[in-house]
Design a protein around this motif. Structure first.
Motif, short mmCIF file in Angstrom:
data_model
loop_
_atom_site.label_atom_id
_atom_site.label_comp_id
_atom_site.label_asym_id
_atom_site.label_seq_id
_atom_site.Cartn_x
_atom_site.Cartn_y
_atom_site.Cartn_z
N PRO A 90 0.83 -1.21 0.00
CA PRO A 90 0.00 0.00 0.00
C PRO A 90 0.86 1.26 0.00
O PRO A 90 1.78 1.40 0.81
CB PRO A 90 -0.80 -0.13 1.30
CG PRO A 90 -0.90 -1.60 1.52
CD PRO A 90 0.45 -2.13 1.07
N ALA A 111 -2.04 4.71 -6.80
CA ALA A 111 -1.80 5.07 -5.39
C ALA A 111 -2.97 4.52 -4.59
O ALA A 111 -4.11 4.56 -5.05
CB ALA A 111 -1.75 6.59 -5.23
N ASN A 112 -2.69 3.99 -3.40
CA ASN A 112 -3.79 3.44 -2.60
C ASN A 112 -4.61 4.53 -1.95
O ASN A 112 -5.79 4.35 -1.65
CB ASN A 112 -3.24 2.47 -1.57
CG ASN A 112 -2.67 1.23 -2.25
OD1 ASN A 112 -1.60 1.30 -2.85
ND2 ASN A 112 -3.40 0.13 -2.21
N CYS A 113 -3.98 5.68 -1.72
CA CYS A 113 -4.71 6.76 -1.07
C CYS A 113 -3.92 8.06 -1.23
O CYS A 113 -2.70 8.03 -1.43
CB CYS A 113 -4.86 6.38 0.41
SG CYS A 113 -5.57 7.62 1.44
#
Lengths: 147, 149
Positions: A90, A111-113
């Protein structure tokens, strides 16, 4: 996972932000081991265990700034998500940019976040703490490939 | 982030009990969340593509996706989301009872944004929904809705 050491790679060129993140993680969770890469080239060397990083652990989570010397955060993200061995880690973008183009592009690059760095000290600390609470406590992380 | 401050969440979940719990937990956590429910994978895809009865469905800010679903599996739904140029930027959070490490690694490979395990206890379930709201719908910066009515 709760007892185990959690390795976090922070890719960040601002020494002040590095210091703050270190302090917040230390207070939030003793099991976190924070590693720092100051530019994109170092980050990739760390992840690929090259040179002085031959014994670097595989991070459980990566916190990645976008604007970095030598190699941009977007390129680092692309490297991570194109690499079969690294893509499941992540990767949380942590940047001062609130530009819509950066937000969309980062999610497109998997991108995970995406998080924006607050400028106020307390807000920055609160954000790092919530990253620690959510990503290192609540989220189930992939353990495959973790030595 | 969300238009008018309303946060649109699509929950893809076939268990009526879990749907109810999630609704109640969001209602308690944040009044500005509008929770939409699809009870299988086919419904979820129709909602996201605004097909049939979902012609006026809003674009979700975040998707909560169970893995084991009737008609179309959650993994298939995830692949469809992440291979669709207009949907791929919507953060998709896996929320499932599965704790198998093969499932966890697999869905990260398939570009799930995060993997959460549904706790068995009521209090823990409510706390998890609250933390999803705090993190994904409050802290995380989400892409603007690309699709306008």
């Amino acid at each position: 996972m709760t007892e185990a050491i959690k390795d976090v790679l922070l890719v960040e060129d601002s020494p002040g932000d590095v210091r703050l993140a270190q302090e917040v993680f230390r207070d939030a969770d003793e099991a976190v081991r924070l590693h720092v890469a100051m530019d994109g080239v170092e980050a990739v060397a760390f992840l690929r265990q090259q040179g002085e990083y031959a014994n670097a652990p595989r991070p459980d989570v990566i916190l990645l700034d976008l604007n970095l010397p030598k190699m941009d955060g977007r390129q680092v993200l692309h490297h991570i998500k194109e690499d079969e061995a690294l893509k499941t880690i992540p990767t949380v973008i942590l940047t001062t940019s609130a530009a819509e183009a950066d937000i969309v592009k980062s999610y497109e690059l998997h991108a995970n976040c995406y998080l924006t760095k607050p400028v106020q000290l307390e807000a920055f600390e609160a954000l790092v703490k919530s990253v620690s609470d959510f990503w290192l406590t609540k989220v189930k992380l992939p353990i495959e490939g973790k030595s | 982030m969300a238009l008018n401050g309303i946060k649109q969440v699509l929950l893809v979940e076939d268990s009526p009990g879990d749907v109810r719990l999630t609704q109640e937990a969001f209602r308690a956590a944040d009044e500005s969340v509008r929770l939409h429910v699809a009870s299988d994978g086919v419904d979820a895809v129709a909602f996201l593509r605004q097909e049939g009865v979902y012609a006026d469905a809003p674009r979700p800010d975040v998707i909560l996706l169970d893995l084991n679903l009737p008609r179309m599996d959650g993994r298939e739904v995830l692949v469809l989301i992440k291979s669709d140029a207009s949907l791929k930027t919507i953060p998709t959070v896996i929320l499932t009872t599965s704790d198998a490490s093969a499932d966890i690694a697999k869905v990260y490979e398939m570009q799930a944004n995060c993997y959460l395990r549904k706790p068995g206890e009521l209090d823990a379930f409510e706390a998890l929904v609250k933390s999803i709201n705090d993190f994904w719908l409050t802290k995380a910066i989400l892409p603007e809705r690309a699709r306008e009515p």
